[in-house]
Design a protein around this motif. Structure first.
Motif, PDB file in Angstrom:
ATOM      1  N   PHE A   4       0.838  -1.209   0.000  1.00 58.26           N
ATOM      2  CA  PHE A   4       0.000   0.000   0.000  1.00 58.26           C
ATOM      3  C   PHE A   4       0.873   1.259   0.000  1.00 58.26           C
ATOM      4  CE2 PHE A   4      -2.407   3.108   2.754  1.00 58.26           C
ATOM      5  CZ  PHE A   4      -3.277   3.536   1.751  1.00 58.26           C
ATOM      6  N   ALA A   5       1.904   1.228   0.818  1.00 61.61           N
ATOM      7  CA  ALA A   5       2.803   2.386   0.883  1.00 61.61           C
ATOM      8  C   ALA A   5       3.465   2.640  -0.473  1.00 61.61           C
ATOM      9  CB  ALA A   5       3.865   2.172   1.956  1.00 61.61           C
ATOM     10  N   ALA A   6       3.869   1.559  -1.133  1.00 57.72           N
ATOM     11  CA  ALA A   6       4.526   1.711  -2.431  1.00 57.72           C
ATOM     12  C   ALA A   6       3.580   2.354  -3.433  1.00 57.72           C
ATOM     13  CB  ALA A   6       5.009   0.350  -2.932  1.00 57.72           C
ATOM     14  N   GLU A   7       2.350   1.890  -3.461  1.00 56.89           N
ATOM     15  CA  GLU A   7       1.337   2.481  -4.332  1.00 56.89           C
ATOM     16  C   GLU A   7       1.195   3.975  -4.069  1.00 56.89           C
ATOM     17  OE1 GLU A   7      -1.864  -1.159  -4.311  1.00 56.89           O
ATOM     18  OE2 GLU A   7      -2.623   0.887  -4.278  1.00 56.89           O
ATOM     19  N   GLU A   8       0.980   4.276  -2.803  1.00 59.70           N
ATOM     20  CA  GLU A   8       0.780   5.669  -2.412  1.00 59.70           C
ATOM     21  C   GLU A   8       1.983   6.533  -2.781  1.00 59.70           C
ATOM     22  OE1 GLU A   8      -2.635   6.264  -1.812  1.00 59.70           O
ATOM     23  OE2 GLU A   8      -1.848   7.532  -0.186  1.00 59.70           O
ATOM     24  N   LEU A  59      15.913  -1.738  -7.284  1.00 57.77           N
ATOM     25  CA  LEU A  59      15.832  -0.944  -8.506  1.00 57.77           C
ATOM     26  C   LEU A  59      14.442  -0.927  -9.157  1.00 57.77           C
ATOM     27  CD1 LEU A  59      17.573   0.910 -10.055  1.00 57.77           C
ATOM     28  CD2 LEU A  59      18.510  -1.016 -11.352  1.00 57.77           C
ATOM     29  N   PRO A  60      13.811  -2.072  -9.339  1.00 55.65           N
ATOM     30  CA  PRO A  60      12.484  -2.040  -9.981  1.00 55.65           C
ATOM     31  C   PRO A  60      11.507  -1.149  -9.225  1.00 55.65           C
ATOM     32  CG  PRO A  60      13.278  -4.299  -9.786  1.00 55.65           C
ATOM     33  CD  PRO A  60      14.234  -3.439  -9.011  1.00 55.65           C
ATOM     34  N   SER A 120       8.421   6.445 -12.391  1.00 54.17           N
ATOM     35  CA  SER A 120       7.448   6.605 -13.479  1.00 54.17           C
ATOM     36  C   SER A 120       6.026   6.723 -12.937  1.00 54.17           C
ATOM     37  CB  SER A 120       7.564   5.449 -14.470  1.00 54.17           C
ATOM     38  OG  SER A 120       7.588   4.224 -13.790  1.00 54.17           O
ATOM     39  N   ARG A 121       5.919   6.919 -11.629  1.00 56.50           N
ATOM     40  CA  ARG A 121       4.625   7.167 -11.008  1.00 56.50           C
ATOM     41  C   ARG A 121       3.556   6.150 -11.384  1.00 56.50           C
ATOM     42  NH1 ARG A 121       4.592  12.322  -9.233  1.00 56.50           N
ATOM     43  NH2 ARG A 121       6.519  13.467  -9.642  1.00 56.50           N
ATOM     44  N   ASP A 122       3.954   4.926 -11.338  1.00 57.11           N
ATOM     45  CA  ASP A 122       3.020   3.857 -11.686  1.00 57.11           C
ATOM     46  C   ASP A 122       2.696   3.043 -10.428  1.00 57.11           C
ATOM     47  OD1 ASP A 122       1.776   1.549 -12.508  1.00 57.11           O
ATOM     48  OD2 ASP A 122       2.979   1.345 -14.329  1.00 57.11           O
ATOM     49  N   PRO A 123       1.577   3.349  -9.772  1.00 60.63           N
ATOM     50  CA  PRO A 123       1.244   2.691  -8.507  1.00 60.63           C
ATOM     51  C   PRO A 123       1.199   1.169  -8.634  1.00 60.63           C
ATOM     52  CG  PRO A 123      -0.229   4.531  -8.888  1.00 60.63           C
ATOM     53  CD  PRO A 123       0.561   4.343 -10.145  1.00 60.63           C
ATOM     54  N   ARG A 124       0.580   0.712  -9.704  1.00 62.34           N
ATOM     55  CA  ARG A 124       0.436  -0.723  -9.892  1.00 62.34           C
ATOM     56  C   ARG A 124       1.810  -1.389  -9.989  1.00 62.34           C
ATOM     57  NH1 ARG A 124      -3.635  -4.528 -10.945  1.00 62.34           N
ATOM     58  NH2 ARG A 124      -2.463  -6.447 -10.498  1.00 62.34           N
ATOM     59  N   ALA A 125       2.665  -0.788 -10.786  1.00 62.95           N
ATOM     60  CA  ALA A 125       4.010  -1.346 -10.955  1.00 62.95           C
ATOM     61  C   ALA A 125       4.786  -1.287  -9.649  1.00 62.95           C
ATOM     62  CB  ALA A 125       4.757  -0.579 -12.051  1.00 62.95           C
ATOM     63  N   ALA A 128       6.402  -4.437  -7.923  1.00 61.39           N
ATOM     64  CA  ALA A 128       7.852  -4.467  -7.678  1.00 61.39           C
ATOM     65  C   ALA A 128       8.125  -4.741  -6.212  1.00 61.39           C
ATOM     66  CB  ALA A 128       8.479  -3.144  -8.094  1.00 61.39           C
ATOM     67  N   LEU A 129       7.381  -4.057  -5.359  1.00 59.68           N
ATOM     68  CA  LEU A 129       7.567  -4.253  -3.918  1.00 59.68           C
ATOM     69  C   LEU A 129       7.282  -5.694  -3.545  1.00 59.68           C
ATOM     70  CD1 LEU A 129       6.060  -4.254  -0.922  1.00 59.68           C
ATOM     71  CD2 LEU A 129       8.190  -3.016  -1.182  1.00 59.68           C
ATOM     72  N   LEU A 130       6.170  -6.202  -4.048  1.00 59.09           N
ATOM     73  CA  LEU A 130       5.777  -7.556  -3.655  1.00 59.09           C
ATOM     74  C   LEU A 130       6.789  -8.597  -4.116  1.00 59.09           C
ATOM     75  CD1 LEU A 130       1.890  -7.465  -4.086  1.00 59.09           C
ATOM     76  CD2 LEU A 130       3.221  -7.652  -1.970  1.00 59.09           C
ATOM     77  N   SER A 131       7.301  -8.417  -5.325  1.00 60.82           N
ATOM     78  CA  SER A 131       8.225  -9.461  -5.777  1.00 60.82           C
ATOM     79  C   SER A 131       9.567  -9.334  -5.049  1.00 60.82           C
ATOM     80  CB  SER A 131       8.379  -9.456  -7.299  1.00 60.82           C
ATOM     81  OG  SER A 131       9.176  -8.381  -7.696  1.00 60.82           O
ATOM     82  N   ALA A 132       9.962  -8.107  -4.746  1.00 61.44           N
ATOM     83  CA  ALA A 132      11.191  -7.959  -3.961  1.00 61.44           C
ATOM     84  C   ALA A 132      10.997  -8.559  -2.561  1.00 61.44           C
ATOM     85  CB  ALA A 132      11.574  -6.483  -3.861  1.00 61.44           C
ATOM     86  N   LEU A 133       9.827  -8.361  -2.025  1.00 58.56           N
ATOM     87  CA  LEU A 133       9.535  -8.873  -0.679  1.00 58.56           C
ATOM     88  C   LEU A 133       9.698 -10.388  -0.607  1.00 58.56           C
ATOM     89  CD1 LEU A 133       6.494  -7.386   1.245  1.00 58.56           C
ATOM     90  CD2 LEU A 133       8.903  -7.486   1.857  1.00 58.56           C
ATOM     91  N   THR A 134       9.267 -11.051  -1.655  1.00 58.54           N
ATOM     92  CA  THR A 134       9.402 -12.503  -1.675  1.00 58.54           C
ATOM     93  C   THR A 134      10.862 -12.900  -1.487  1.00 58.54           C
ATOM     94  OG1 THR A 134       7.614 -12.502  -3.281  1.00 58.54           O
ATOM     95  CG2 THR A 134       8.806 -14.567  -2.982  1.00 58.54           C
ATOM     96  N   LEU A 135      11.709 -12.161  -2.167  1.00 58.39           N
ATOM     97  CA  LEU A 135      13.152 -12.396  -2.060  1.00 58.39           C
ATOM     98  C   LEU A 135      13.646 -12.114  -0.642  1.00 58.39           C
ATOM     99  CD1 LEU A 135      14.451 -13.019  -4.810  1.00 58.39           C
ATOM    100  CD2 LEU A 135      15.703 -10.861  -4.587  1.00 58.39           C
ATOM    101  N   TRP A 136      13.355 -10.918  -0.175  1.00 53.18           N
ATOM    102  CA  TRP A 136      13.844 -10.513   1.140  1.00 53.18           C
ATOM    103  C   TRP A 136      13.323 -11.458   2.212  1.00 53.18           C
ATOM    104  CZ3 TRP A 136      11.856  -4.953  -0.145  1.00 53.18           C
ATOM    105  CH2 TRP A 136      12.724  -4.366  -1.093  1.00 53.18           C
TER     106      TRP A 136
END
Lengths: 227, 227
Positions: B96-100, B187-188, B195-200, B204-212
């Motif tokens: 949510f924070a990333a989107e915002e 980076l993503p 690029s101000r793309d909330p969805r992206a 990006a956050l979610l896929s990085a989170l899986t890694l972390w």
DNA sequence: AACTTTATTATGATCGATCATAGTGAGTTA
DNA sequence: TAACTCACTATGATCGATCATAATAAAGTT
């Protein structure tokens, strides 16, 4: 023979003081924005300044109290904008909690939720606004607890519970008709959890939230004008 | 003539002590699970027991320290299960924070995010693990701050920051190769916000989170075995 | 030797007193 | 009258000392 005893009350003086203050803030005994004077509290509790300060510092970190360094201490006072921000976070967190609760609720969980719901209704009927707010909060906390995720719980507590300090203002100024209506806004959520339908629980929570939000926000607007 | 001065550092002794302790826990100077003795800290800081206790109580409410009443005080020690629970909440909150953030980021915001990212990379290159962890955290905190929602920020701090105490363990035990790779996982997300793309940003956050998550969890498993 | 009981000690919890700051109001000057 | 200065006071911040508990070591008991 093994006898079962109740868990002893909160051990340390500090935690008991913190608990009492938290309750007082939540149920409106200590009003939103009200000034808190450490020495007075210490005298009232019959405790030292130090413990009271420790309790206050804890409650500050929990979001119930605001300290202005070297100046004064107050019960939180939420502005309109702040209330809106809280609801934005609450939406995200509590809808997740509702889903999880619907997934994990045991029969006992559902039973105690049901019981809490009836206690909300009772409080509404008897126009006991303090009790209403406390039971309302207990209902929500029970849902959070069912998720079995302490971090989700603590985040929700931190973010949502201060809102109930406003509820108690709103609730105290209304007639029983409104209380009962308000109590019933919890029903769809309860039913969704009963039928273990995460999606429905989420939807029920979100639509109830829309309602609660508009109610709370209107109080925030009134009270924030008194600076 | 009007001269501009920098804001003075944190006023109260307590807040400065809390800050130092928090930093020490986050960057691994104080290790996960390590016992904290109030008197020793007081002596080290050259301050009274009372202030140190106040700082500790604050940090306990913030989730960095665990107090066993009347017994002892420790830096948090997260178990495998607890780490998993934290990540479940983090997913909900930080996406949510990333989107915002993607919606609201100003050019200056993006610039300082960019700068922080480069500092992460720098720290990785120079194998300065403490700095790496601190900058990593700063990067995330910057994103939270862009949301302009203090409640979201404080919930994220409460839930996520303790994880960084683990990061510092993991990070300290790895080679620079991994640090750089880790740096690039940001980076993503940075680009999506740029690029101000909330969805992206969310994705990006979610896929990085899986890694972390998998990285952090593995550390939690190792360290939790030591009781 | 194993197990219980009793000092001892480390350390967290609480206290009462003091220090320091910021707001208040009386006095002073222009 | 206005504005500035300076005690005074209320109260938050900090301190040093003491109390209370729980872990540990020592002594005693079977």
């Amino acid at each position: 023979m093994e006898v079962m005893f109740e868990r002893l009350a909160n051990s340390t003086l500090r935690s008991r003081i913190a608990e009492q203050l938290r309750d007082a803030i939540v149920d409106g005994t200590l009003k939103t924005g009200e000034r808190i004077v450490e020495r007075k509290l210490a005298a009232q509790f019959g405790a030292s300044l130090a413990v009271v300060r420790e309790a206050i510092i804890q409650l500050e970190a929990e979001g119930f109290i605001t300290k202005w360094p070297n100046t004064s201490t107050h019960v939180i006072q939420l502005s309109f904008a702040e209330t809106e921000k809280i609801f934005a976070v609450r939406k995200v967190l509590e809808s997740f909690a509702a889903e999880e609760a619907a997934r994990r609720a045991s029969p006992q969980d559902i039973e105690s939720l049901q019981k809490l719901f009836m206690e909300i209704v009772d409080a509404a009927r008897s126009q006991d606004s303090r009790k209403f707010v406390r039971k309302d909060l207990s209902f929500h906390e029970k849902i959070w607890q069912i998720t079995d995720n302490e971090y989700l719980q603590s985040a929700l507590r931190r973010v949502v519970v201060p809102l109930f300090a406003f509820s108690s203002i709103r609730v105290a100024s209304h007639r029983s008709f409104d209380l009962l209506q308000d109590a019933n806004t919890h029903l769809p959520l309860l039913n969704a959890i009963k039928s273990r339908d995460p999606r429905a629980a989420r939807d029920a929570l979100l639509s109830a939230l829309t309602l609660w939000r508009s109610e709370t926000v209107s109080v925030a607007e009134e009270t924030s004008s008194q600076k």
